[in-house]
Design a protein around this motif. Structure first.
Motif, mmCIF file in Angstrom:
data_model
loop_
_atom_site.group_PDB
_atom_site.id
_atom_site.type_symbol
_atom_site.label_atom_id
_atom_site.label_comp_id
_atom_site.label_asym_id
_atom_site.label_seq_id
_atom_site.Cartn_x
_atom_site.Cartn_y
_atom_site.Cartn_z
ATOM 1 N N GLY A 103 0.792 -1.230 0.000
ATOM 2 C CA GLY A 103 0.000 0.000 0.000
ATOM 3 C C GLY A 103 0.819 1.271 0.000
ATOM 4 N N ASN A 104 2.147 1.166 -0.043
ATOM 5 C CA ASN A 104 3.029 2.335 -0.018
ATOM 6 C C ASN A 104 3.773 2.476 -1.335
ATOM 7 N N LEU A 105 3.857 3.703 -1.823
ATOM 8 C CA LEU A 105 4.577 3.995 -3.061
ATOM 9 C C LEU A 105 6.072 3.781 -2.841
ATOM 10 N N VAL A 106 6.695 2.921 -3.665
ATOM 11 C CA VAL A 106 8.119 2.634 -3.483
ATOM 12 C C VAL A 106 8.970 2.980 -4.708
ATOM 13 N N THR A 107 8.403 2.884 -5.920
ATOM 14 C CA THR A 107 9.182 3.278 -7.099
ATOM 15 C C THR A 107 8.292 4.075 -8.043
ATOM 16 N N TRP A 108 8.914 5.006 -8.768
ATOM 17 C CA TRP A 108 8.204 5.763 -9.793
ATOM 18 C C TRP A 108 9.200 6.215 -10.838
ATOM 19 N N ARG A 109 8.725 6.315 -12.058
ATOM 20 C CA ARG A 109 9.613 6.669 -13.168
ATOM 21 C C ARG A 109 8.805 7.353 -14.261
ATOM 22 N N SER A 110 9.422 8.338 -14.894
ATOM 23 C CA SER A 110 8.845 8.982 -16.068
ATOM 24 C C SER A 110 9.978 9.162 -17.063
ATOM 25 N N LYS A 111 9.863 8.513 -18.230
ATOM 26 C CA LYS A 111 10.967 8.510 -19.174
ATOM 27 C C LYS A 111 10.456 8.436 -20.609
ATOM 28 N N LYS A 112 11.195 9.080 -21.505
ATOM 29 C CA LYS A 112 10.843 9.025 -22.918
ATOM 30 C C LYS A 112 11.187 7.649 -23.470
ATOM 31 N N GLN A 113 10.284 7.088 -24.297
ATOM 32 C CA GLN A 113 10.534 5.784 -24.884
ATOM 33 C C GLN A 113 11.630 5.876 -25.944
ATOM 34 N N ASN A 114 12.326 4.754 -26.180
ATOM 35 C CA ASN A 114 13.476 4.733 -27.091
ATOM 36 C C ASN A 114 13.089 4.800 -28.563
ATOM 37 N N VAL A 115 11.908 4.312 -28.900
ATOM 38 C CA VAL A 115 11.496 4.259 -30.307
ATOM 39 C C VAL A 115 10.190 5.026 -30.500
ATOM 40 N N VAL A 116 9.915 5.389 -31.746
ATOM 41 C CA VAL A 116 8.654 6.064 -32.073
ATOM 42 C C VAL A 116 7.567 5.005 -32.202
ATOM 43 N N ALA A 117 6.503 5.134 -31.412
ATOM 44 C CA ALA A 117 5.381 4.191 -31.469
ATOM 45 C C ALA A 117 4.447 4.606 -32.601
ATOM 46 N N LEU A 118 4.010 3.634 -33.415
ATOM 47 C CA LEU A 118 3.156 3.941 -34.560
ATOM 48 C C LEU A 118 1.686 4.057 -34.176
ATOM 49 N N SER A 119 1.337 3.666 -32.948
ATOM 50 C CA SER A 119 -0.048 3.803 -32.484
ATOM 51 C C SER A 119 -0.038 3.979 -30.969
ATOM 52 N N SER A 120 -1.165 4.456 -30.442
ATOM 53 C CA SER A 120 -1.255 4.606 -28.991
ATOM 54 C C SER A 120 -1.207 3.237 -28.309
ATOM 55 N N ALA A 121 -1.750 2.209 -28.978
ATOM 56 C CA ALA A 121 -1.709 0.847 -28.414
ATOM 57 C C ALA A 121 -0.274 0.359 -28.273
ATOM 58 N N GLU A 122 0.549 0.616 -29.304
ATOM 59 C CA GLU A 122 1.956 0.204 -29.243
ATOM 60 C C GLU A 122 2.684 0.926 -28.120
ATOM 61 N N ALA A 123 2.418 2.220 -27.982
ATOM 62 C CA ALA A 123 3.055 3.002 -26.919
ATOM 63 C C ALA A 123 2.652 2.473 -25.545
ATOM 64 N N GLU A 124 1.369 2.149 -25.386
ATOM 65 C CA GLU A 124 0.874 1.632 -24.101
ATOM 66 C C GLU A 124 1.498 0.277 -23.777
ATOM 67 N N ILE A 125 1.624 -0.600 -24.799
ATOM 68 C CA ILE A 125 2.213 -1.928 -24.572
ATOM 69 C C ILE A 125 3.673 -1.804 -24.150
ATOM 70 N N CYS A 126 4.414 -0.904 -24.808
ATOM 71 C CA CYS A 126 5.825 -0.676 -24.414
ATOM 72 C C CYS A 126 5.896 -0.153 -22.982
ATOM 73 N N GLY A 127 4.990 0.763 -22.633
ATOM 74 C CA GLY A 127 4.958 1.297 -21.271
ATOM 75 C C GLY A 127 4.613 0.233 -20.248
ATOM 76 N N MET A 128 3.623 -0.621 -20.606
ATOM 77 C CA MET A 128 3.230 -1.685 -19.684
ATOM 78 C C MET A 128 4.347 -2.704 -19.489
ATOM 79 N N SER A 129 5.126 -2.969 -20.541
ATOM 80 C CA SER A 129 6.217 -3.947 -20.407
ATOM 81 C C SER A 129 7.264 -3.451 -19.408
ATOM 82 N N LYS A 130 7.541 -2.136 -19.423
ATOM 83 C CA LYS A 130 8.494 -1.574 -18.447
ATOM 84 C C LYS A 130 7.924 -1.665 -17.037
ATOM 85 N N GLY A 131 6.631 -1.344 -16.898
ATOM 86 C CA GLY A 131 5.997 -1.437 -15.588
ATOM 87 C C GLY A 131 5.962 -2.864 -15.075
#
Length: 200
Positions: free
Chosen positions: A160-188
């Motif tokens: 229940g306690n916040l322990v890690t957080w990150r905000s970072k630009k992705q390495n590649v250009v995503a061709l769709s919002s779905a692709e960008a979300e999947i890349c973000g979810m994989s890091k999470g």
């Protein structure tokens, strides 16, 4: 060596303890920073950035002091150790350290004005009686106006306690919002798996 008692202040981070929780904040560090840049009397802002802020490098931009900008960004990065609420905008302004403009400096000033309104805010750790691990991710698809790369963010909770957080630009250009979300979810997901392995 001598025992100095319970931890109260270390490297600009203030520690407040009670029977219910532990709070980490950087109030003195924020106030010292406001004094250093002469913004102690400025009107505070409600948010760390203006809505739909899009920063970029433009041919006609008015450049500002590069060394001063880098120093100020470095101090904001250190502040984000106890202030996850500024992580996204700090990550955004840190992309322009090589050629900062007046618009980038205004974004930095806005962060400070936001911090002025809540200098003592920080992170709270409390006993919730469990050690469940959970996480959240989000992506600003093609948010960078210069290279059209997406900004991804994630944060994780343990017990229940916040322990890690990150905000970072992705390495590649995503061709769709779905692709960008999947890349973000994989890091999470990598962060969650690492935490689970660490906890076991």
């Amino acid at each position: 060596m001598k025992n100095l008692g319970g931890l109260k202040y270390f490297l600009g981070i203030e520690v407040t303890r009670s029977k219910q929780d532990i709070v980490l904040s950087q109030r003195k560090y924020v106030l010292d920073l406001l004094t250093e840049v002469g913004m102690l009397d400025y009107k505070p802002a409600n948010t760390p950035a203006v809505q739909n802020l899009k920063l970029g490098n433009y041919p006609d931009q008015t450049l500002t002091n590069k060394e001063g900008y880098q120093k100020l960004v470095g101090k904001r990065i250190y502040l984000s150790h106890t202030r996850p609420d500024i992580a996204y905008v700090v990550s955004m302004v840190s992309q322009f350290m090589h050629s900062p403009s007046e618009a980038h400096m205004e974004a930095l000033d806005r962060i400070l004005r936001y911090l002025k309104g809540s200098p003592g805010r920080g992170i709270q750790f409390r006993k919730y009686g469990h050690l469940k691990i959970s996480g959240y991710t989000d992506v600003d698809w093609a948010g960078n106006v210069t290279d059209r790369k997406s900004m991804a963010g994630n944060f994780t909770f343990v017990g229940g306690n916040l322990v890690t957080w990150r905000s970072k630009k992705q390495n590649v250009v995503a061709l769709s919002s779905a692709e960008a979300e999947i890349c973000g979810m994989s890091k999470g997901l990598c962060e969650l798996l690492w935490l689970r392995k660490l906890m076991t």
